[in-house]
Design a protein around this motif. Structure first.
Motif, PDB file in Angstrom:
ATOM      1  N   UNK B 319       0.645  -1.231   0.130  1.00 51.51           N
ATOM      2  CA  UNK B 319       0.254  -0.558   0.392  1.00 51.51           C
ATOM      3  C   UNK B 319       1.131   1.315  -0.241  1.00 51.51           C
ATOM      4  N   UNK B 320       2.210   1.292   0.748  1.00 56.24           N
ATOM      5  CA  UNK B 320       2.522   2.076   0.749  1.00 56.24           C
ATOM      6  C   UNK B 320       3.559   2.071  -0.916  1.00 56.24           C
ATOM      7  N   UNK B 321       4.100   0.952  -1.165  1.00 59.22           N
ATOM      8  CA  UNK B 321       3.975   1.871  -2.613  1.00 59.22           C
ATOM      9  C   UNK B 321       3.135   2.076  -3.565  1.00 59.22           C
ATOM     10  N   UNK B 322       1.778   1.915  -3.909  1.00 56.48           N
ATOM     11  CA  UNK B 322       0.934   2.140  -4.441  1.00 56.48           C
ATOM     12  C   UNK B 322       0.260   3.619  -4.063  1.00 56.48           C
ATOM     13  N   UNK B 323       0.800   4.337  -2.902  1.00 61.93           N
ATOM     14  CA  UNK B 323       0.420   5.252  -2.312  1.00 61.93           C
ATOM     15  C   UNK B 323       1.175   6.645  -3.148  1.00 61.93           C
ATOM     16  N   UNK B 324      -0.053   7.854  -3.960  1.00 62.26           N
ATOM     17  CA  UNK B 324       1.238   9.194  -4.873  1.00 62.26           C
ATOM     18  C   UNK B 324       1.477   9.573  -3.653  1.00 62.26           C
ATOM     19  N   UNK B 325       0.967   9.771  -2.127  1.00 57.20           N
ATOM     20  CA  UNK B 325       1.382  10.651  -1.336  1.00 57.20           C
ATOM     21  C   UNK B 325       2.591  10.116  -1.172  1.00 57.20           C
ATOM     22  N   UNK B 326       2.634   8.603  -0.311  1.00 53.52           N
ATOM     23  CA  UNK B 326       3.445   8.170  -0.090  1.00 53.52           C
ATOM     24  C   UNK B 326       4.531   8.359  -1.106  1.00 53.52           C
ATOM     25  N   UNK B 327       4.649   8.577  -1.691  1.00 55.32           N
ATOM     26  CA  UNK B 327       6.371   7.897  -2.769  1.00 55.32           C
ATOM     27  C   UNK B 327       5.933   9.181  -3.261  1.00 55.32           C
ATOM     28  N   UNK B 328       5.554  10.525  -2.596  1.00 56.02           N
ATOM     29  CA  UNK B 328       5.999  11.977  -3.270  1.00 56.02           C
ATOM     30  C   UNK B 328       6.378  12.574  -1.778  1.00 56.02           C
ATOM     31  N   UNK B 329       6.062  11.848  -0.809  1.00 53.20           N
ATOM     32  CA  UNK B 329       7.049  12.458   0.560  1.00 53.20           C
ATOM     33  C   UNK B 329       7.422  11.706   1.434  1.00 53.20           C
ATOM     34  N   UNK B 330       7.607  10.400   1.292  1.00 52.44           N
ATOM     35  CA  UNK B 330       8.507   9.334   1.468  1.00 52.44           C
ATOM     36  C   UNK B 330       7.653   8.865   3.764  1.00 52.44           C
ATOM     37  N   UNK B 331       8.708   8.186   4.109  1.00 51.53           N
ATOM     38  CA  UNK B 331       8.264   7.602   5.308  1.00 51.53           C
ATOM     39  C   UNK B 331       8.175   8.466   6.249  1.00 51.53           C
ATOM     40  N   UNK B 332       9.338   9.457   6.537  1.00 49.91           N
ATOM     41  CA  UNK B 332       9.482  10.126   7.590  1.00 49.91           C
ATOM     42  C   UNK B 332       8.420  10.961   8.719  1.00 49.91           C
ATOM     43  N   UNK B 333       7.887  11.780   7.286  1.00 51.71           N
ATOM     44  CA  UNK B 333       6.886  12.991   7.063  1.00 51.71           C
ATOM     45  C   UNK B 333       6.359  12.042   7.986  1.00 51.71           C
ATOM     46  N   UNK B 334       5.741  11.327   8.459  1.00 53.08           N
ATOM     47  CA  UNK B 334       4.382  10.575   9.051  1.00 53.08           C
ATOM     48  C   UNK B 334       4.135  10.133   9.949  1.00 53.08           C
ATOM     49  N   UNK B 335       5.170  10.675  10.838  1.00 52.82           N
ATOM     50  CA  UNK B 335       6.086  10.932  11.749  1.00 52.82           C
ATOM     51  C   UNK B 335       6.180   9.886  12.974  1.00 52.82           C
ATOM     52  N   UNK B 336       5.805   8.261  12.430  1.00 57.42           N
ATOM     53  CA  UNK B 336       5.748   7.520  13.388  1.00 57.42           C
ATOM     54  C   UNK B 336       6.754   6.806  12.962  1.00 57.42           C
ATOM     55  N   UNK B 337       6.227   4.913  12.873  1.00 57.82           N
ATOM     56  CA  UNK B 337       6.824   4.183  12.667  1.00 57.82           C
ATOM     57  C   UNK B 337       5.808   2.974  11.444  1.00 57.82           C
ATOM     58  N   UNK B 338       5.271   3.477  11.225  1.00 54.60           N
ATOM     59  CA  UNK B 338       4.029   3.233   9.831  1.00 54.60           C
ATOM     60  C   UNK B 338       3.866   3.899   9.204  1.00 54.60           C
ATOM     61  N   UNK B 339       4.062   4.359   8.311  1.00 55.65           N
ATOM     62  CA  UNK B 339       3.485   5.358   7.634  1.00 55.65           C
ATOM     63  C   UNK B 339       3.379   4.350   5.997  1.00 55.65           C
ATOM     64  N   UNK B 340       2.400   5.837   5.271  1.00 52.71           N
ATOM     65  CA  UNK B 340       1.616   4.925   3.792  1.00 52.71           C
ATOM     66  C   UNK B 340       0.490   4.644   4.417  1.00 52.71           C
ATOM     67  N   UNK B 341      -0.612   4.137   3.322  1.00 51.05           N
ATOM     68  CA  UNK B 341      -2.196   3.711   3.250  1.00 51.05           C
ATOM     69  C   UNK B 341      -2.482   3.025   5.216  1.00 51.05           C
ATOM     70  N   UNK B 342      -1.669   1.970   5.062  1.00 47.33           N
ATOM     71  CA  UNK B 342      -1.566   1.305   6.602  1.00 47.33           C
ATOM     72  C   UNK B 342      -1.354   1.634   7.882  1.00 47.33           C
ATOM     73  N   UNK B 343      -0.525   2.423   7.719  1.00 43.52           N
ATOM     74  CA  UNK B 343       0.427   3.838   8.865  1.00 43.52           C
ATOM     75  C   UNK B 343      -1.216   4.619   9.452  1.00 43.52           C
ATOM     76  N   UNK B 344      -1.174   5.472   8.497  1.00 43.72           N
ATOM     77  CA  UNK B 344      -2.700   6.610   8.210  1.00 43.72           C
ATOM     78  C   UNK B 344      -3.844   5.804   8.855  1.00 43.72           C
ATOM     79  N   UNK B 345      -4.068   4.293   8.477  1.00 43.47           N
ATOM     80  CA  UNK B 345      -5.301   3.582   9.152  1.00 43.47           C
ATOM     81  C   UNK B 345      -4.805   3.936  11.055  1.00 43.47           C
ATOM     82  N   UNK B 346      -3.788   2.914  11.313  1.00 43.13           N
ATOM     83  CA  UNK B 346      -3.247   2.435  12.924  1.00 43.13           C
ATOM     84  C   UNK B 346      -2.643   3.549  13.320  1.00 43.13           C
TER      85      UNK B 346
END
Lengths: 215, 482
Positions: B319-346
């Motif tokens: 889900x990270x690899x297929x997310x246009x937001x994740x692939x634009x900003x990378x994982x660090x911006x999410x601010x915790x362990x789990x980035x991308x769509x699964x991280x934004x839910x969890x």
């Protein structure tokens, strides 16, 4: 262990408030079965061909010998080809110690970081993925599959299975470690570029034994 | 790990302007998406396996207490230990205790996102232990003092050049030469980490699946570092979480076909290992002690909630690899362990929605994450659910509220709406004409809208408004009906 026992109870209690099960609850009924994997080419027709093409695709190599007596020559030839002919000692599975290894010494021991070549004996092979299955035991130390630069794996053709599902009935008990290995170690952690020999073996060679006899 | 999710907006903005990051993420996205597509197409009944993955996880979650206890019994029967931890702090206490009893000094680690969640490395280092990550990506970010930016490719944001500089800084004093090519970099890490593998006292790995029926812990790697971490030191600790348990080997076979394909686009990982307790009587190698730390950290509270489906996640990263937001900003911006769509839910559930409310809004609702998820988690619906819960909780800003109320008024007055839209279109078209820097049809700078245009162009309006197009289409179809 006393450690975390309060947490154990409180975590389980919270889960039980959802599942509604009590501590003596019976085993739940399972309602699924794993489908037979289907591919464009039926990989179950010719297991050796399927296994070989999967293995080659991940930079593993394979050669065939008629029987166990042919192993030392095959190992010797492979090591010469791989530029490893000056290797003096082979770490081996205990079942291979009795073969005629010529000038090279063989030992059954835990691998160390300077060890260069191991000749291990697979419990089975899986054609669907080109995988060898290693079972740890006093005859078969796990470290032999991971530390040497070159890992040669002996696989009996009679133990070449179609899928992982066919493995479970053959395993009488779970070994300490059950290792499924598919090709040499690799990494793509830098810029998605694949490099072989990350931490484990750089070279991964399977020798298929046609007639394994009673071995 | 420290929670920095409240800082999402500025962090994302900074990431968007980072050219190196953008190059690295672009490379990663195309690599992951293409290779996954190839191998999921080759397995003709991949969809059947996705359904199986969903069903098995649902079944296991519905009977989670049973399978966890069965797993625990079987680990103990093989001579291993199972520890339960309510939160990260308790997990770290357990790990510290084991290390202390083992009189350990050096600890090597295979990749474990659960240990990232608990902040285990920092906890160990505070007590004076030497901790060394052995997954190449994790090793690189450990040297850099960073956290993983992807759950399976932790250093995906780093360029080769950056790695060369890092290695130069840390390895040159040890007598190693400068390495600039992929092979040489990997080889240098291999040499250095081999010494650590062979001299460590404790090895810590994660666990991808916990097989209840046999008490086995399954891990997958391509490098072989997880295996060396587990079979060389005298103590092996698995840090994992309660939702990783599955019923049996049959289920494992199904999940393994899903995981490698979804994660790295491989048919199978190079190494899949099942650990069944410590070294046995006559064994020549293997750890003398085997521990499994089961972390809850809020997961048991998700059971039975509207977000329960997220507990099926097998951490493949598709889900990270297929997310246009994740692939634009990378994982660090999410601010915790789990980035991308699964991280934004969890993440909002685990760290509190009040801290992470921006994450579910960082989504274009394109739905790709839900389409590729190997266990069919309805990620887009869960993200929408979060948004709706956020609105209900009154967390909308005044501007957002005002704009929506304004739109609500307009939408019920079609004539006024039409007039305003036409006027708006004319003004925008004028800007598009005057915007010399922009390409045709794009607006590069717009007064009052720099928040948008600083990181992307605004498309210039079309020739006609939607209402006008609709009117024309309607009358045309009325004509033809006559």
């Amino acid at each position: 262990m006393a450690h975390g026992s309060n947490s154990r109870q409180s975590i389980l209690n919270r889960i039980r408030s959802f599942t509604g099960r009590d501590e003596s609850g019976e085993a739940p009924q399972k309602s699924w079965s794993v489908p037979q994997p289907g591919y464009v080419v039926d990989f179950t027709k010719d297991l050796v061909t399927s296994f070989t093409s999967r293995l080659n695709a991940v930079h593993g190599t394979l050669q065939t010998v008629a029987d166990f007596a042919g192993l030392p020559v095959a190992v010797h030839d492979y090591l010469s080809e791989a530029g490893q002919s000056n290797v003096q000692e082979l770490l081996v599975h205990k079942g291979l110690v009795g073969l005629e290894w010529g000038n090279r010494s063989v030992s059954v021991r835990k691998a160390a970081k300077q060890d260069r070549v191991s000749v291990t004996l697979a419990f089975a092979g899986i054609a669907e993925t080109g995988t060898v299955v290693m079972t740890s035991s006093s005859d078969s130390p796990t470290t032999q599959s991971y530390l040497p630069d070159t890992n040669i794996v002996v696989l009996r053709e009679s133990r070449l299975l179609a899928t992982m599902e066919s493995l479970w009935p053959l395993l009488e008990h779970q070994p300490r470690a059950l290792n499924f290995i598919t090709g040499p170690s690799k990494t793509a952690d830098i810029e998605q570029t694949i490099v072989y020999g990350a931490h484990g073996p750089r070279r991964f060679h399977v020798i298929l034994v046609k007639n394994a006899g009673a071995n | 790990m420290e929670v920095l999710t409240h800082n999402f907006k500025p962090a994302a903005k900074k990431a968007l302007l980072d050219k190196d990051l953008s190059a690295a993420m672009g490379r990663a996205e195309s690599g992951f998406v293409d290779t996954r597509r190839k191998v999921t197409d080759e397995l003709l009944n991949f969809e059947e396996f996705r359904t199986l993955g969903r069903d098995v996880k649902n079944h296991t979650l519905a009977n989670l207490d049973y399978y966890l206890e069965l797993f625990e019994r079987n680990v103990i029967a093989q001579g291993g230990h199972v520890h339960w931890a309510k939160n990260g702090e308790e997990a770290n206490r357990i790990v510290l205790d084991i290390c202390k009893k083992a009189d350990a000094r050096k600890i090597i680690k295979g990749k474990s996102m659960v240990s990232e969640e608990a902040g285990t490395n920092a906890a160990l280092e505070r007590q004076g232990y030497e901790v060394i990550e052995t997954d190449l990506g994790e090793y690189i970010i450990q040297l850099a003092g960073e956290t993983p930016s992807h759950i399976i490719a932790p250093a995906v944001h780093k360029s080769k050049k950056a790695v060369t500089e890092l290695f130069d800084r840390y390895h040159a004093p040890m007598g190693y030469e400068t390495v600039t090519e992929h092979e040489a970099i990997v080889d240098q890490a291999r040499q250095i980490l081999r010494d650590h593998f062979c001299s460590a006292d404790v090895g810590i790995t994660g666990g991808n699946f916990l097989v209840a029926e046999t008490g086995s812990v399954a891990i997958v790697t391509n490098e072989g570092n997880g295996d060396l971490t587990s079979c060389l030191p005298k103590v092996h600790i698995v840090t994992t979480s309660i939702e990783k348990v599955i019923p049996d080997m049959e289920a494992l076979g199904g999940f393994l076909r899903l995981l490698a394909r979804s994660a790295t686009g491989q048919i199978t990982s190079v190494y899949t290992t099942l650990f069944n307790g410590p070294k046995r009587d006559k064994d020549i190698d293997g750890p003398e002690e085997f521990h499994v730390v089961l972390l809850d950290n809020g997961r048991s509270e998700i059971l039975g909630s509207e977000y329960q489906d997220i507990l099926r996640c097998i951490r493949c990263g598709a889900c990270l690899n297929h997310c246009p937001v994740y692939t634009s900003i990378g994982g660090h911006a999410y601010g915790w362990v789990y980035p991308g769509p699964m991280g934004s839910v969890l993440t909002p559930i685990l760290v509190g929605r009040e801290n992470a409310g921006d994450l579910p809004n960082a989504c274009t609702l394109n739905g790709r994450c839900g389409t590729v998820c190997p266990v069919k988690i309805p990620l887009p619906s869960l993200l929408r659910k979060h948004r709706s819960d956020l609105v209900k909780a009154g967390s909308q800003g005044a501007v957002q509220k005002g704009m929506l109320s304004f739109w609500y008024v307009l939408a019920r007055r079609p004539v006024l709406y039409g007039v305003l839209m036409r006027a708006f279109k004319t003004v925008l078209s004028l800007f598009a004409l005057l915007d010399k820097a922009g390409q045709r049809g794009r607006i590069k700078t717009l007064p009052g809208a720099s928040a948008w245009t600083s990181s992307r162009d605004l498309p210039a309006p079309g020739k006609s408004t939607f209402q006008a197009l609709w009117k024309t289409a309607q009358s045309a179809s009325n004509e033809s009906e006559k």
